[in-house]
Design a protein around this motif. Structure first.
Motif, short mmCIF file in Angstrom:
data_model
loop_
_atom_site.label_atom_id
_atom_site.label_comp_id
_atom_site.label_asym_id
_atom_site.label_seq_id
_atom_site.Cartn_x
_atom_site.Cartn_y
_atom_site.Cartn_z
N ILE A 7 6.73 -9.31 -0.42
CA ILE A 7 6.99 -9.44 1.02
C ILE A 7 5.73 -9.02 1.75
N SER A 8 5.61 -9.41 2.99
CA SER A 8 4.40 -9.06 3.73
C SER A 8 4.47 -7.62 4.23
N TYR A 9 3.29 -7.04 4.33
CA TYR A 9 3.16 -5.69 4.90
C TYR A 9 3.77 -5.68 6.30
N SER A 43 1.57 -2.67 -4.99
CA SER A 43 0.29 -3.36 -4.99
C SER A 43 0.28 -4.25 -3.77
N GLU A 44 -0.88 -4.43 -3.19
CA GLU A 44 -0.99 -5.28 -2.02
C GLU A 44 -2.15 -6.24 -2.24
N ASP A 45 -1.91 -7.53 -2.05
CA ASP A 45 -2.99 -8.50 -2.23
C ASP A 45 -3.83 -8.62 -0.96
N GLU A 46 -4.86 -9.44 -1.01
CA GLU A 46 -5.78 -9.57 0.11
C GLU A 46 -5.14 -10.19 1.35
N GLY A 65 -2.07 -9.22 2.38
CA GLY A 65 -1.09 -8.27 2.87
C GLY A 65 0.29 -8.43 2.27
N ASN A 66 0.38 -9.13 1.15
CA ASN A 66 1.67 -9.28 0.46
C ASN A 66 1.86 -8.13 -0.51
N ILE A 67 3.02 -7.51 -0.44
CA ILE A 67 3.32 -6.32 -1.23
C ILE A 67 4.24 -6.69 -2.38
N SER A 68 3.93 -6.15 -3.55
CA SER A 68 4.81 -6.26 -4.71
C SER A 68 4.83 -4.90 -5.39
#
Length: 126
Positions: free
Chosen positions: A57-59, A95-98, A100-103
């Motif tokens: 999901i997004s930050y 973890s957050e990707d570049e 802003g998606n959080i898993s």
């Protein structure tokens, strides 16, 4: 004690990931058992919004939902400590990707999902 602290720091820098995994395994049950704790609120809301950790999901969405639900300003400073590996963080669970998606952080994702499942808080999906 300064020698002891120096040894601890050296050990930590050599084996950060396994120390962090141990920290998560120690802390998650405490967070779950204390639903008013900020970390518990953030992780619980993430688990709900992400369909039990099965998708990212997004930050922005997590932050907005948190602020709407709990109406306090504690999200940002606590979330940061839940996505970074550091000696004095809460425990790395995200973890957050570049974009802003959080898993869930991969080394602890199954553990977290399983704890929530065991307590009847979610259905189990890998």
């Amino acid at each position: 004690t300064s020698l002891g602290q120096k040894v601890e720091k050296e050990e930590y820098s050599r084996d950060k990931e396994s120390i962090e995994i141990d920290k998560v395994e120690r802390k998650i049950p405490k967070w779950i058992n204390n639903p008013t704790q900020i970390n518990s609120r953030i992780l619980g809301l993430y688990m709900l919004l992400s369909k039990n950790g099965s998708r990212s999901i997004s930050y922005d969405r997590l932050r907005e939902e948190y602020l709407n639900k709990f109406n306090d300003d504690k999200f940002d400073r606590n979330y940061v400590q839940m996505k970074n590996v550091a000696e004095k963080n809460h425990a790395k669970v995200f973890s957050e990707d570049e974009y802003g998606n959080i898993s869930l952080w991969e080394p602890v994702a199954y553990f977290i999902k399983n704890k929530y499942y065991q307590l009847g808080l979610t259905s189990m999906k890998r």
